[in-house]
Scaffold this motif. Structure first.
Motif, short mmCIF file in Angstrom:
data_model
loop_
_atom_site.label_atom_id
_atom_site.label_comp_id
_atom_site.label_asym_id
_atom_site.label_seq_id
_atom_site.Cartn_x
_atom_site.Cartn_y
_atom_site.Cartn_z
N PHE A 17 0.82 -1.21 0.00
CA PHE A 17 0.00 0.00 0.00
C PHE A 17 0.86 1.26 0.00
CE2 PHE A 17 -2.92 -3.20 1.75
CZ PHE A 17 -3.93 -3.08 0.81
N ASP A 18 2.00 1.21 0.65
CA ASP A 18 2.95 2.31 0.63
C ASP A 18 3.37 2.58 -0.82
OD1 ASP A 18 5.10 4.07 0.89
OD2 ASP A 18 6.36 2.69 2.00
N GLY A 19 3.72 1.54 -1.55
CA GLY A 19 4.12 1.70 -2.94
C GLY A 19 2.99 2.20 -3.82
N GLY A 64 7.82 1.33 21.16
CA GLY A 64 7.62 0.56 19.93
C GLY A 64 7.09 1.43 18.81
N ILE A 65 6.15 2.31 19.13
CA ILE A 65 5.60 3.21 18.12
C ILE A 65 6.66 4.20 17.64
CG2 ILE A 65 3.95 5.11 17.80
CD1 ILE A 65 2.01 3.50 19.57
N LEU A 66 7.39 4.79 18.57
CA LEU A 66 8.45 5.73 18.19
C LEU A 66 9.56 5.06 17.39
CD1 LEU A 66 8.78 7.92 21.41
CD2 LEU A 66 7.86 8.59 19.18
N PHE A 67 9.94 3.86 17.81
CA PHE A 67 10.98 3.12 17.09
C PHE A 67 10.49 2.77 15.68
CE2 PHE A 67 13.33 -0.74 15.92
CZ PHE A 67 14.63 -0.28 16.09
N GLY A 68 9.25 2.33 15.57
CA GLY A 68 8.69 2.01 14.26
C GLY A 68 8.65 3.22 13.35
N LEU A 69 8.23 4.35 13.89
CA LEU A 69 8.19 5.59 13.13
C LEU A 69 9.58 5.96 12.62
CD1 LEU A 69 6.21 8.00 12.46
CD2 LEU A 69 7.15 9.09 14.49
N ALA A 70 10.58 5.86 13.50
CA ALA A 70 11.95 6.20 13.13
C ALA A 70 12.51 5.24 12.08
CB ALA A 70 12.85 6.22 14.38
N VAL A 71 12.30 3.95 12.27
CA VAL A 71 12.81 2.95 11.32
C VAL A 71 12.15 3.15 9.95
CG1 VAL A 71 12.82 0.49 10.74
CG2 VAL A 71 13.50 1.24 13.01
N GLY A 72 10.85 3.35 9.93
CA GLY A 72 10.15 3.57 8.66
C GLY A 72 10.68 4.80 7.93
N ALA A 73 10.87 5.88 8.67
CA ALA A 73 11.37 7.12 8.06
C ALA A 73 12.83 6.96 7.60
CB ALA A 73 11.25 8.28 9.04
N LEU A 74 13.65 6.32 8.42
CA LEU A 74 15.06 6.16 8.06
C LEU A 74 15.26 5.24 6.86
CD1 LEU A 74 16.79 6.04 11.56
CD2 LEU A 74 16.95 7.82 9.82
N LEU A 75 14.45 4.20 6.74
CA LEU A 75 14.57 3.33 5.57
C LEU A 75 14.06 4.02 4.30
CD1 LEU A 75 13.61 -0.19 6.96
CD2 LEU A 75 15.84 0.58 6.18
N ALA A 76 13.15 4.96 4.46
CA ALA A 76 12.63 5.69 3.30
C ALA A 76 13.56 6.82 2.87
CB ALA A 76 11.25 6.24 3.61
N MET A 96 8.81 9.64 2.37
CA MET A 96 9.11 9.40 3.78
C MET A 96 7.86 9.32 4.66
SD MET A 96 12.63 11.45 4.38
CE MET A 96 12.65 10.95 6.08
N LEU A 97 6.83 10.08 4.35
CA LEU A 97 5.63 10.05 5.19
C LEU A 97 4.93 8.69 5.15
CD1 LEU A 97 3.90 11.66 7.15
CD2 LEU A 97 2.58 12.48 5.20
N PRO A 98 4.66 8.11 3.96
CA PRO A 98 4.05 6.77 3.96
C PRO A 98 4.95 5.72 4.61
CG PRO A 98 3.80 7.78 1.81
CD PRO A 98 4.73 8.66 2.60
N GLY A 99 6.28 5.83 4.41
CA GLY A 99 7.20 4.88 5.05
C GLY A 99 7.15 4.98 6.57
N ALA A 100 7.08 6.21 7.08
CA ALA A 100 7.00 6.41 8.52
C ALA A 100 5.68 5.89 9.08
CB ALA A 100 7.17 7.89 8.85
N ILE A 101 4.60 6.06 8.32
CA ILE A 101 3.30 5.56 8.77
C ILE A 101 3.29 4.03 8.82
CG2 ILE A 101 0.85 5.39 8.14
CD1 ILE A 101 1.11 8.32 7.12
N VAL A 102 3.91 3.41 7.83
CA VAL A 102 4.04 1.94 7.85
C VAL A 102 4.79 1.52 9.11
CG1 VAL A 102 5.16 -0.04 6.75
CG2 VAL A 102 3.87 1.58 5.37
#
Length: 125
Positions: A17-19, A64-76, A96-102
């Motif tokens: 869905f991100d893609g 967990g939420i903050l870590f997920g947000l950071a990982v999603g944004a950093l990978l994007a 970066m926004l959809p990646g961070a939301i994922v």
């Protein structure tokens, strides 16, 4: 289901869905949507495993939420930088926004669901 496996599966599904969101945010990239969806799926799966492992080790919904947000944004971020340099247009928020939301959703799900460490059956004597 183990937390890392939940993260892998959910990250992969959310990555699709991100893609697909790329066609909404930037219709001019519609010709490369297959590659975008494949890349986003792989990125989501990697993020899911990392976030799931974090959830296995750290038992805190907020962390967990903050870590997920950071990982999603950093990978994007590398993908956003690459696309900006190749296409000449800044697509940072679009990528970066959809990646961070994922990452945020996977961070929440792996903290709330999934199986952590199995309880030990051995008694301390």
């Amino acid at each position: 289901m183990k937390k890392w496996l939940l993260g892998l599966l959910l990250g992969g599904v959310m990555g699709v869905f991100d893609g697909l969101s790329a066609t909404i945010a930037a219709p001019e990239v519609a010709g490369g949507i297959v590659g975008i969806v494949i890349g986003s799926t792989i990125k989501g799966m990697i993020a899911g495993v990392v976030i799931g492992y974090f959830a296995y080790r750290v038992h805190s919904l907020a962390m967990g939420i903050l870590f997920g947000l950071a990982v999603g944004a950093l990978l994007a971020l590398p993908i956003a930088i690459l696309n900006s340099s190749q296409l000449g247009k800044p697509y940072y928020w679009h990528i970066m926004l959809p990646g961070a939301i994922v990452g945020l959703i996977v961070g929440y799900a792996t903290q709330r669901h999934g199986v952590g460490k199995a309880p030990s059956l051995a008694k301390g004597n």
